[in-house]
Design a protein around this motif. Sequence first.
Motif, PDB file in Angstrom:
ATOM      1  N   ASP A   1      24.226  67.885  43.682  1.00 28.30           N
ATOM      2  CA  ASP A   1      25.364  67.671  44.577  1.00 28.30           C
ATOM      3  C   ASP A   1      26.489  66.868  43.920  1.00 28.30           C
ATOM      4  OD1 ASP A   1      23.891  65.358  44.439  1.00 28.30           O
ATOM      5  OD2 ASP A   1      23.952  64.921  46.580  1.00 28.30           O
ATOM      6  N   SER A   2      26.499  66.785  42.583  1.00 30.75           N
ATOM      7  CA  SER A   2      27.532  66.015  41.890  1.00 30.75           C
ATOM      8  C   SER A   2      28.926  66.584  42.145  1.00 30.75           C
ATOM      9  CB  SER A   2      27.265  66.000  40.383  1.00 30.75           C
ATOM     10  OG  SER A   2      26.111  65.261  40.088  1.00 30.75           O
ATOM     11  N   ASP A   3      29.895  65.678  42.249  1.00 26.51           N
ATOM     12  CA  ASP A   3      31.284  66.090  42.457  1.00 26.51           C
ATOM     13  C   ASP A   3      31.905  66.564  41.147  1.00 26.51           C
ATOM     14  OD1 ASP A   3      31.052  65.155  45.102  1.00 26.51           O
ATOM     15  OD2 ASP A   3      31.563  63.111  44.454  1.00 26.51           O
ATOM     16  N   LEU A   4      32.993  67.321  41.270  1.00 29.97           N
ATOM     17  CA  LEU A   4      33.799  67.708  40.123  1.00 29.97           C
ATOM     18  C   LEU A   4      34.826  66.605  39.891  1.00 29.97           C
ATOM     19  CD1 LEU A   4      34.465  71.431  41.131  1.00 29.97           C
ATOM     20  CD2 LEU A   4      32.410  70.418  40.150  1.00 29.97           C
ATOM     21  N   VAL A   5      35.037  66.214  38.633  1.00 31.25           N
ATOM     22  CA  VAL A   5      35.897  65.077  38.336  1.00 31.25           C
ATOM     23  C   VAL A   5      36.965  65.484  37.330  1.00 31.25           C
ATOM     24  CG1 VAL A   5      35.985  62.669  37.613  1.00 31.25           C
ATOM     25  CG2 VAL A   5      33.905  63.557  38.688  1.00 31.25           C
ATOM     26  N   PHE A   6      38.220  65.193  37.663  1.00 27.47           N
ATOM     27  CA  PHE A   6      39.362  65.556  36.823  1.00 27.47           C
ATOM     28  C   PHE A   6      40.248  64.342  36.588  1.00 27.47           C
ATOM     29  CE2 PHE A   6      38.045  69.087  39.455  1.00 27.47           C
ATOM     30  CZ  PHE A   6      37.977  70.156  38.571  1.00 27.47           C
ATOM     31  N   GLN A   7      40.995  64.388  35.511  1.00 25.59           N
ATOM     32  CA  GLN A   7      42.024  63.385  35.258  1.00 25.59           C
ATOM     33  C   GLN A   7      43.377  64.057  35.254  1.00 25.59           C
ATOM     34  OE1 GLN A   7      41.426  60.694  31.961  1.00 25.59           O
ATOM     35  NE2 GLN A   7      43.614  60.262  31.768  1.00 25.59           N
ATOM     36  N   ILE A   8      44.366  63.393  35.867  1.00 20.82           N
ATOM     37  CA  ILE A   8      45.730  63.900  35.890  1.00 20.82           C
ATOM     38  C   ILE A   8      46.658  62.774  35.454  1.00 20.82           C
ATOM     39  CG2 ILE A   8      47.549  64.968  37.261  1.00 20.82           C
ATOM     40  CD1 ILE A   8      44.166  64.936  38.813  1.00 20.82           C
ATOM     41  N   ASP A   9      47.511  63.060  34.502  1.00 24.42           N
ATOM     42  CA  ASP A   9      48.474  62.065  34.042  1.00 24.42           C
ATOM     43  C   ASP A   9      49.571  61.870  35.077  1.00 24.42           C
ATOM     44  OD1 ASP A   9      47.061  61.912  31.680  1.00 24.42           O
ATOM     45  OD2 ASP A   9      48.381  63.304  30.617  1.00 24.42           O
ATOM     46  N   GLY A  10      50.052  60.652  35.187  1.00 22.62           N
ATOM     47  CA  GLY A  10      51.190  60.384  36.042  1.00 22.62           C
ATOM     48  C   GLY A  10      52.488  60.681  35.312  1.00 22.62           C
ATOM     49  N   VAL A  11      53.539  60.916  36.066  1.00 22.34           N
ATOM     50  CA  VAL A  11      54.862  61.081  35.464  1.00 22.34           C
ATOM     51  C   VAL A  11      55.210  59.807  34.704  1.00 22.34           C
ATOM     52  CG1 VAL A  11      57.308  61.431  35.956  1.00 22.34           C
ATOM     53  CG2 VAL A  11      55.569  62.702  37.250  1.00 22.34           C
TER      54      VAL A  11
ATOM     55  N   GLY B   1      53.297  56.275  33.099  1.00 24.50           N
ATOM     56  CA  GLY B   1      51.979  55.963  32.576  1.00 24.50           C
ATOM     57  C   GLY B   1      51.050  55.288  33.563  1.00 24.50           C
ATOM     58  N   HIS B   2      51.582  54.386  34.383  1.00 28.58           N
ATOM     59  CA  HIS B   2      50.716  53.641  35.295  1.00 28.58           C
ATOM     60  C   HIS B   2      50.357  54.443  36.547  1.00 28.58           C
ATOM     61  CE1 HIS B   2      54.887  52.678  36.584  1.00 28.58           C
ATOM     62  NE2 HIS B   2      54.378  52.716  37.783  1.00 28.58           N
ATOM     63  N   ASP B   3      50.804  55.710  36.627  1.00 25.42           N
ATOM     64  CA  ASP B   3      50.482  56.557  37.778  1.00 25.42           C
ATOM     65  C   ASP B   3      49.322  57.498  37.507  1.00 25.42           C
ATOM     66  OD1 ASP B   3      52.440  55.489  39.417  1.00 25.42           O
ATOM     67  OD2 ASP B   3      53.968  56.928  38.787  1.00 25.42           O
ATOM     68  N   ASP B   4      48.636  57.367  36.360  1.00 21.95           N
ATOM     69  CA  ASP B   4      47.508  58.240  36.054  1.00 21.95           C
ATOM     70  C   ASP B   4      46.438  58.121  37.142  1.00 21.95           C
ATOM     71  OD1 ASP B   4      48.926  58.630  33.761  1.00 21.95           O
ATOM     72  OD2 ASP B   4      47.460  57.723  32.415  1.00 21.95           O
ATOM     73  N   VAL B   5      45.808  59.261  37.478  1.00 24.56           N
ATOM     74  CA  VAL B   5      44.820  59.266  38.551  1.00 24.56           C
ATOM     75  C   VAL B   5      43.577  60.054  38.137  1.00 24.56           C
ATOM     76  CG1 VAL B   5      46.587  59.097  40.348  1.00 24.56           C
ATOM     77  CG2 VAL B   5      45.705  61.359  39.676  1.00 24.56           C
ATOM     78  N   VAL B   6      42.535  59.864  38.932  1.00 26.80           N
ATOM     79  CA  VAL B   6      41.303  60.641  38.822  1.00 26.80           C
ATOM     80  C   VAL B   6      41.102  61.367  40.144  1.00 26.80           C
ATOM     81  CG1 VAL B   6      38.793  60.514  38.610  1.00 26.80           C
ATOM     82  CG2 VAL B   6      40.247  59.112  37.130  1.00 26.80           C
ATOM     83  N   LEU B   7      40.768  62.638  40.064  1.00 36.30           N
ATOM     84  CA  LEU B   7      40.549  63.472  41.245  1.00 36.30           C
ATOM     85  C   LEU B   7      39.067  63.809  41.352  1.00 36.30           C
ATOM     86  CD1 LEU B   7      41.461  65.445  43.576  1.00 36.30           C
ATOM     87  CD2 LEU B   7      41.738  67.180  41.773  1.00 36.30           C
ATOM     88  N   LEU B   8      38.474  63.541  42.516  1.00 33.88           N
ATOM     89  CA  LEU B   8      37.107  63.948  42.816  1.00 33.88           C
ATOM     90  C   LEU B   8      37.155  65.060  43.846  1.00 33.88           C
ATOM     91  CD1 LEU B   8      36.575  61.154  41.475  1.00 33.88           C
ATOM     92  CD2 LEU B   8      34.714  60.833  43.122  1.00 33.88           C
ATOM     93  N   VAL B   9      36.445  66.153  43.554  1.00 34.45           N
ATOM     94  CA  VAL B   9      36.395  67.297  44.460  1.00 34.45           C
ATOM     95  C   VAL B   9      34.938  67.660  44.712  1.00 34.45           C
ATOM     96  CG1 VAL B   9      37.106  69.685  44.869  1.00 34.45           C
ATOM     97  CG2 VAL B   9      38.561  68.169  43.495  1.00 34.45           C
ATOM     98  N   SER B  10      34.571  67.832  45.967  1.00 29.17           N
ATOM     99  CA  SER B  10      33.211  68.250  46.293  1.00 29.17           C
ATOM    100  C   SER B  10      32.931  69.632  45.718  1.00 29.17           C
ATOM    101  CB  SER B  10      33.011  68.277  47.809  1.00 29.17           C
ATOM    102  OG  SER B  10      33.221  67.009  48.386  1.00 29.17           O
TER     103      SER B  10
ATOM    104  N   TYR C   1      38.119  66.081  49.114  1.00 30.66           N
ATOM    105  CA  TYR C   1      38.529  65.540  47.821  1.00 30.66           C
ATOM    106  C   TYR C   1      39.189  64.181  48.015  1.00 30.66           C
ATOM    107  CZ  TYR C   1      43.295  66.978  49.069  1.00 30.66           C
ATOM    108  OH  TYR C   1      44.506  67.130  49.712  1.00 30.66           O
ATOM    109  N   ALA C   2      39.343  63.457  46.911  1.00 28.97           N
ATOM    110  CA  ALA C   2      40.021  62.161  46.958  1.00 28.97           C
ATOM    111  C   ALA C   2      40.661  61.886  45.608  1.00 28.97           C
ATOM    112  CB  ALA C   2      39.035  61.046  47.308  1.00 28.97           C
ATOM    113  N   VAL C   3      41.800  61.198  45.654  1.00 23.99           N
ATOM    114  CA  VAL C   3      42.534  60.818  44.450  1.00 23.99           C
ATOM    115  C   VAL C   3      42.484  59.302  44.318  1.00 23.99           C
ATOM    116  CG1 VAL C   3      44.775  60.805  43.302  1.00 23.99           C
ATOM    117  CG2 VAL C   3      44.077  62.804  44.655  1.00 23.99           C
TER     118      VAL C   3
END
Length: 320
Positions: free
Chosen positions: A43-53, A55-64, A108-110
């Motif tokens: 049941d592990s989530d999918l995990v992604f990284q997205i760069d911010g416009v 630098g300090h806006d970089d995020v991680v996205l978790l998706v079921s 999902y959550a960011v």
Amino acid sequence: MDQFVDTYIREIVEVASIDLGNSLDVSSTRWLRSPNEELLPEDSDLVFQIDGVRGHDDVVLLVSSVGFPNTVGEALEKAAQVGMQVDVEVGAHISTPLYQGSYGARTYAVFKKIDHVSENRFVRLVEKSILTPAIVSWCQSLSSQTANFHHEGSSYQTYFEDPLRVLINDEKPPKRIRDFAARRLDDLTGQKGEMFTVVEHGDLWIGNVLFDRPNQWNVFASGQNFSVIDWGGALTDGYPCMDVIRFLMSTQKSVSGRSIALLDKYQETLGISNYDCSTYAMLSIGRLVQNFEYMPPSRFVSLCETTFKFLLDSGRIEEP
């Protein structure tokens, strides 16, 4: 964008970016954790990284995942439940998302991208030395604020006898662990001692603790601005000690005098003897068997063996 990131994920990122003020570079979306990694629960989530416009806006996205579409949502709900049971100081270290939602059937959550311990060997050692007592102290406060004693017959049996029976009857753990659990069950059956439940994270290891480091050399941030993530396996009626044990095991190859001292202090504050500490650890493992059938068997067996060894090496139990 990573060629293996499908349209579904891209659309989630686009929606989140708009609601976050167009702060994300959608084209930078890439895997942080592949769903095909070995030893991950089903049941592990999918995990992604997205760069911010910026630098300090970089995020991680978790998706079921498709097979378990609400795991992210459930983890957020559990984290929120825990947050309502503790004071502001403890709750400040429970990770909260910048944005959350559902797309189709999947939640999902960011989250703001914050850091694990450093890749630099020296900095990593220093950060771990600062972070470890801070986490144990936080666990101490979490347990103290959520302790709940159970004296009634049915409640006592549910929390302090049934999980041991499940562990004893499970064929995966080594025989010496099942035999040890059987001896503890014999001691506990029919008793109404001062046993209690607490909020238990359930997977507290160094990889689930992140911190906001102003720069890569600011090692002192690890003891102040840490966040605990991944509350999907949390129990509001779990057991003390096991979170501390699992975290200490994740920070060292063998039991150290410092780790023993930290666990001793945790137990002393909560009034837990070494006997009770080892009993709570077995109860926690038994509860894991009861509630989480998706953990890979090899990972579960490894947890049983390393926990038992830690209990032995730290003087919580003695071999019969």
